[in-house]
Motif scaffolding. Structure first.
Motif, PDB file in Angstrom:
ATOM      1  N   ARG A 141       0.827  -1.208   0.000  1.00 41.89           N
ATOM      2  CA  ARG A 141       0.000   0.000   0.000  1.00 41.89           C
ATOM      3  C   ARG A 141       0.862   1.260   0.000  1.00 41.89           C
ATOM      4  O   ARG A 141       0.564   2.238  -0.679  1.00 41.89           O
ATOM      5  N   VAL A 182       2.181   1.786  -3.505  1.00 39.61           N
ATOM      6  CA  VAL A 182       1.169   2.374  -4.383  1.00 39.61           C
ATOM      7  C   VAL A 182       1.116   3.889  -4.207  1.00 39.61           C
ATOM      8  O   VAL A 182       1.120   4.657  -5.173  1.00 39.61           O
ATOM      9  N   LEU A 216       3.203   0.287 -11.270  1.00 42.71           N
ATOM     10  CA  LEU A 216       4.018  -0.276 -10.198  1.00 42.71           C
ATOM     11  C   LEU A 216       4.463  -1.693 -10.543  1.00 42.71           C
ATOM     12  O   LEU A 216       5.593  -2.101 -10.231  1.00 42.71           O
ATOM     13  N   GLN A 231      -7.151   2.915  -4.539  1.00 41.03           N
ATOM     14  CA  GLN A 231      -6.116   1.885  -4.547  1.00 41.03           C
ATOM     15  C   GLN A 231      -6.617   0.545  -5.063  1.00 41.03           C
ATOM     16  O   GLN A 231      -5.913  -0.133  -5.820  1.00 41.03           O
ATOM     17  N   TYR A 244      -7.001   0.745  -8.787  1.00 44.74           N
ATOM     18  CA  TYR A 244      -5.671   0.793  -9.396  1.00 44.74           C
ATOM     19  C   TYR A 244      -5.050  -0.610  -9.438  1.00 44.74           C
ATOM     20  O   TYR A 244      -4.541  -1.051 -10.479  1.00 44.74           O
ATOM     21  N   LEU A 245      -5.097  -1.336  -8.318  1.00 46.46           N
ATOM     22  CA  LEU A 245      -4.530  -2.683  -8.278  1.00 46.46           C
ATOM     23  C   LEU A 245      -5.285  -3.629  -9.205  1.00 46.46           C
ATOM     24  O   LEU A 245      -4.680  -4.511  -9.836  1.00 46.46           O
TER      25      LEU A 245
END
Length: 277
Positions: free
Chosen positions: A8, A11, A35, A82, A85-86
């Motif tokens: 986390r 990120v 990432l 997040q 995004y992941l």
């Protein structure tokens, strides 16, 4: 693994670096920081966790005619999103990957019973050692000043990311000078792991193609780093059959070393030690 504190933080840092590079003319935009590439949940559940490594994302990841063609879930995403995004990063190889480039690594991964796709026992991820930010031009064509702006924090982020991902094997096919930037604790000198004296057609090479292996301590894990020469593309000096052969040798080298360490009681080399991630 998605809830791993280290991940986390990585990120958050990736987005910070992306935004801080907004004034850099070479930064591709619209875009997102990348990432990693690949299914992080499948990777975390894999019996052998393998990462491949490049320099920074290609401008081709964000085509001018449709910038989020490869990351549709990331369109309109914000740093606070997040999970979204992941998910976007995890869906990459199920959506519209830059297949021709990643095919450079895929045969080697297959030799390890690994793949970026849902084809093997284990699922691999790809990372970039210099920066998670796509640039135009490519890395080698950036000025030294531009490279410095991106890589000073980008390399640190890459190291932090590896601590979160805890790979068993890391395969790098980059220029030699980038290997000197690896800051993990070395567990011994690098040694040849496999060589090819002949090309696939049987002709003798002017010099053998040799992959080298070196063990580093990543977090609390002993990790095998494999260094392979590149030529325009990763592992560009050897053909697919040799890549698969090399992958088989690398997987065996890791298994043998892991077995030896377990017998000696030096390291469990297992995911169970790191349930916090």
């Amino acid at each position: 693994m998605r809830q791993c504190t280290e991940l986390r933080r990585a990120v958050v840092e990736a987005w910070r670096l992306f935004e801080s590079a907004a004034s850099l003319e070479a930064r591709v935009s619209p875009a997102i920081p990348i990432l990693f590439f690949g299914d992080i949940d499948a990777y975390a559940a894999s019996p052998q966790r393998v990462l491949t490594v490049g320099l920074n994302p290609s401008l081709n990841e964000f085509p001018a005619e449709d910038p989020f063609h490869r990351f549709p879930l990331a369109k309109g995403a914000h740093p606070e999103d997040q999970e979204r995004y992941l998910d976007a990063l995890s869906d990459y190889f199920r959506t519209n990957p830059y297949r021709s480039w990643f095919q450079s690594f895929e045969p080697l991964l297959n030799g390890m019973s690994n793949s970026y796709y849902d084809r093997q026992t284990s699922t691999a991820l790809h990372t970039d050692i210099c920066s998670p930010i796509a640039t135009n031009p490519t890395w080698s064509q950036l000025s030294e000043a531009e490279q410095s702006v991106l890589e000073d924090d980008g390399r640190r982020l890459w190291h932090d990311l590896l601590v979160a991902l805890l790979p068993n094997v890391v395969v790098l096919s980059v220029a030699e000078d980038h290997l000197q930037q690896i800051k993990f604790e070395s567990l011994g000198s690098c040694k040849p792991i496999h060589s090819f004296k002949h090309k696939l057609d049987g002709t003798l090479r002017s010099s053998a193609y040799t992959a080298r292996g070196c063990w580093y301590l990543v977090g609390n894990e002993s990790t095998l780093f494999v260094f392979c020469r590149a030529r325009r593309t990763p592992l560009g000096l050897i053909g697919n059959d040799h890549k698969r052969e090399l992958g088989t040798v690398v997987a065996k080298a890791y298994r043998n070393a892991a077995y030896t360490e377990q017998r000696k009681g030096l390291s469990a080399l297992s995911w169970t030690k790191h349930t916090k991630c």
